[in-house]
Design a protein around this motif. Structure first.
Motif, PDB file in Angstrom:
ATOM      1  N   GLU A 199       0.829  -1.206   0.000  1.00 19.96           N
ATOM      2  CA  GLU A 199       0.000   0.000   0.000  1.00 19.96           C
ATOM      3  C   GLU A 199       0.862   1.254   0.000  1.00 19.96           C
ATOM      4  N   ALA A 200       1.889   1.270   0.855  1.00 20.08           N
ATOM      5  CA  ALA A 200       2.755   2.444   0.944  1.00 20.08           C
ATOM      6  C   ALA A 200       3.483   2.697  -0.371  1.00 20.08           C
ATOM      7  N   GLN A 201       3.991   1.628  -1.001  1.00 23.13           N
ATOM      8  CA  GLN A 201       4.718   1.770  -2.261  1.00 23.13           C
ATOM      9  C   GLN A 201       3.807   2.270  -3.375  1.00 23.13           C
ATOM     10  N   VAL A 202       2.631   1.667  -3.479  1.00 19.55           N
ATOM     11  CA  VAL A 202       1.703   2.046  -4.550  1.00 19.55           C
ATOM     12  C   VAL A 202       1.199   3.469  -4.337  1.00 19.55           C
ATOM     13  N   LEU A 203       0.882   3.814  -3.094  1.00 19.23           N
ATOM     14  CA  LEU A 203       0.386   5.160  -2.830  1.00 19.23           C
ATOM     15  C   LEU A 203       1.446   6.205  -3.139  1.00 19.23           C
ATOM     16  N   GLU A 204       2.698   5.934  -2.804  1.00 16.54           N
ATOM     17  CA  GLU A 204       3.766   6.886  -3.119  1.00 16.54           C
ATOM     18  C   GLU A 204       3.872   7.112  -4.618  1.00 16.54           C
TER      19      GLU A 204
ATOM     20  N   MET B 146       1.394   6.775  -6.741  1.00 21.91           N
ATOM     21  CA  MET B 146       0.200   7.534  -7.124  1.00 21.91           C
ATOM     22  C   MET B 146       0.358   9.006  -6.768  1.00 21.91           C
ATOM     23  N   VAL B 147       0.996   9.296  -5.647  1.00 27.23           N
ATOM     24  CA  VAL B 147       1.255  10.688  -5.255  1.00 27.23           C
ATOM     25  C   VAL B 147       2.146  11.364  -6.289  1.00 27.23           C
ATOM     26  N   MET B 148       3.234  10.698  -6.685  1.00 26.07           N
ATOM     27  CA  MET B 148       4.136  11.278  -7.678  1.00 26.07           C
ATOM     28  C   MET B 148       3.422  11.514  -9.003  1.00 26.07           C
ATOM     29  N   ASP B 149       2.583  10.560  -9.396  1.00 26.99           N
ATOM     30  CA  ASP B 149       1.844  10.724 -10.645  1.00 26.99           C
ATOM     31  C   ASP B 149       0.869  11.894 -10.553  1.00 26.99           C
ATOM     32  N   GLU B 150       0.195  12.032  -9.417  1.00 27.95           N
ATOM     33  CA  GLU B 150      -0.763  13.126  -9.250  1.00 27.95           C
ATOM     34  C   GLU B 150      -0.070  14.479  -9.317  1.00 27.95           C
ATOM     35  N   ILE B 151       1.099  14.595  -8.722  1.00 25.55           N
ATOM     36  CA  ILE B 151       1.843  15.857  -8.778  1.00 25.55           C
ATOM     37  C   ILE B 151       2.154  16.213 -10.231  1.00 25.55           C
ATOM     38  N   GLN B 152       2.599  15.235 -11.008  1.00 28.92           N
ATOM     39  CA  GLN B 152       2.950  15.491 -12.406  1.00 28.92           C
ATOM     40  C   GLN B 152       1.717  15.813 -13.250  1.00 28.92           C
TER      41      GLN B 152
ATOM     42  N   ARG C 192      18.693  -5.847 -22.378  1.00 28.75           N
ATOM     43  CA  ARG C 192      17.462  -5.524 -21.655  1.00 28.75           C
ATOM     44  C   ARG C 192      17.769  -5.555 -20.165  1.00 28.75           C
ATOM     45  N   HIS C 193      16.914  -4.877 -19.396  1.00 26.64           N
ATOM     46  CA  HIS C 193      17.205  -4.807 -17.965  1.00 26.64           C
ATOM     47  C   HIS C 193      15.915  -4.722 -17.156  1.00 26.64           C
ATOM     48  N   ILE C 194      16.055  -5.008 -15.868  1.00 28.54           N
ATOM     49  CA  ILE C 194      14.994  -4.819 -14.889  1.00 28.54           C
ATOM     50  C   ILE C 194      15.568  -3.909 -13.815  1.00 28.54           C
ATOM     51  N   LEU C 195      14.890  -2.800 -13.562  1.00 32.81           N
ATOM     52  CA  LEU C 195      15.368  -1.814 -12.593  1.00 32.81           C
ATOM     53  C   LEU C 195      14.529  -1.883 -11.324  1.00 32.81           C
ATOM     54  N   VAL C 196      15.201  -1.957 -10.191  1.00 37.61           N
ATOM     55  CA  VAL C 196      14.542  -1.876  -8.884  1.00 37.61           C
ATOM     56  C   VAL C 196      15.019  -0.602  -8.206  1.00 37.61           C
ATOM     57  N   GLU C 197      14.118   0.360  -8.080  1.00 36.61           N
ATOM     58  CA  GLU C 197      14.466   1.652  -7.503  1.00 36.61           C
ATOM     59  C   GLU C 197      14.477   1.606  -5.980  1.00 36.61           C
ATOM     60  N   LEU C 198      15.199   2.548  -5.381  1.00 36.24           N
ATOM     61  CA  LEU C 198      15.052   2.829  -3.962  1.00 36.24           C
ATOM     62  C   LEU C 198      13.967   3.896  -3.827  1.00 36.24           C
ATOM     63  N   ASN C 199      13.127   3.776  -2.822  1.00 34.85           N
ATOM     64  CA  ASN C 199      12.071   4.758  -2.607  1.00 34.85           C
ATOM     65  C   ASN C 199      11.807   4.889  -1.107  1.00 34.85           C
ATOM     66  N   PRO C 200      10.879   5.748  -0.707  1.00 40.46           N
ATOM     67  CA  PRO C 200      10.658   5.949   0.733  1.00 40.46           C
ATOM     68  C   PRO C 200      10.289   4.683   1.501  1.00 40.46           C
TER      69      PRO C 200
END
Length: 341
Positions: free
Chosen positions: A90-95, A97-103, A203-211
């Motif tokens: 939930e925390a990851q998905v909501l973060e 969604m927040v970034m998308d809403e700002i943009q 090709r690659h798979i990226l795993v980001e660091l986030n809050p």
């Protein structure tokens, strides 16, 4: 079923990165879905929607977050993937969604829009990548409980965000003739014949660091992806499920043909050390952890003029990707965000 799952993985990857927030006013804390005239028993049976995040003048509702998570869970189930615990998910998905809403708010303020011709071209491209026409695409989407209108809107929002990124980030990036010459000199030092350049299809798979995902968790997630690849799972499917690189994830992680100087040094060094068909250990860059596969290599004959232009574009794209991360951190810090999970 396999084709349909692939299609829905692509459509839902857009869904997982688009915004479903409805700007109904930051003052609206909850929307009861029953009227006061209904009896107590009926009221008890009806769900009450609530705000899970306030983002500047917009809000994200619990129902929107639940819908997004349900799509991700369905995609993971279809592909046999695993997900983090519900609270972390939930925390990851909501973060995101927040970034998308700002943009998207920035897009609205700039009066940006996506015309139907452009949108239909993108839909047709997704359908054709699954050997379908638009009618078959709509049937497949509806068979899995979605509507073509929903998918169109999600893709439209994703395209709007890309427009904002191109406008805001593009003007912050410049490439000088000296920058181009430096990369050309590097390429020439790696090739005895200066009319040829070595290219790698990867090709690659990226795993980001986030809050909600620290260094250790990101590396562990990337290592899990690599282990599943070693066990024979499909790279493209795992890229659609796990990769945080929006641009390549829809295309199964494909980066196309890459030349020296086009990627960040950590990525390029790891890629150049791989044999064809080999998958890397998790590779750390400023973007997060990459799992890289080299598909093939070739020597390409190019003219001096085309080489210079391709190098210039490659440097611009690499710097734009780096600047995008900085810009997103800036707009996130500047926005008013109230998380209410």
């Amino acid at each position: 079923m396999k084709t349909r799952n692939t299609l829905l993985a692509q459509a839902r990857k857009v869904s997982a990165t688009g915004v479903m927030a409805l700007c109904i006013g930051a003052g609206a804390l909850a929307i009861p879905l029953v009227s006061p005239a209904q009896d107590y028993t009926s009221t008890q049976r009806q769900p009450i929607d609530s705000v899970v995040a306030v983002v500047n003048e917009g809000v994200i509702m619990r129902s929107e977050l639940n819908d997004r998570i349900a799509q991700i869970e369905q995609q993971a189930q279809a592909q046999g993937g695993s997900l983090p615990p519900r609270s972390a998910l939930e925390a990851q998905v909501l973060e995101r969604m927040v970034m998308d809403e700002i943009q998207l708010q920035l897009a609205r303020r700039a009066n940006l829009s996506i015309d139907d011709t452009e949108l239909n071209r993108q839909l047709r491209s997704i359908a054709e990548s699954n050997n379908m026409n638009l009618e078959q695409f709509a049937d497949a989407v509806e068979a899995d409980g979605m509507t073509l209108a929903d998918v169109r809107e999600e893709i439209r929002r994703e395209m709007l965000m890309r427009q904002v990124q191109q406008r805001q980030v593009g003007q912050r990036v410049s490439v000088s003739d000296r920058d181009v010459q430096r990369v050309l000199d590097q390429q020439m030092s790696q090739s005895s014949d200066q009319s040829f350049v070595e290219e790698t299809r990867a090709r690659h798979i990226l795993v980001e660091l986030n809050p909600t995902r620290n260094e250790e968790q990101a590396r562990a997630r990337a290592q899990q992806v690599r282990q599943r690849l070693q066990q024979g799972e499909d790279f493209a499917s795992l890229a659609r499920e796990f990769s945080d690189d929006r641009g390549s994830a829809l295309n199964g992680g494909e980066l196309g043909w890459v030349r020296p100087g086009q990627t960040v040094p950590a990525f390029e060094d790891a890629m150049q050390s791989l044999s064809e068909g080999q998958v890397s250990e998790p590779v750390r860059s400023q973007f997060g952890y990459h799992v890289i596969e080299v598909e093939e290599r070739r020597r390409q004959n190019v003219t001096d003029e085309s080489r210079r232009e391709q190098v210039r574009q490659a440097i611009f794209q690499r710097r734009a990707n780096e600047e995008l991360q900085t810009w997103q951190q800036e707009i996130r810090a500047e926005a008013f965000v109230d998380i209410r999970l």
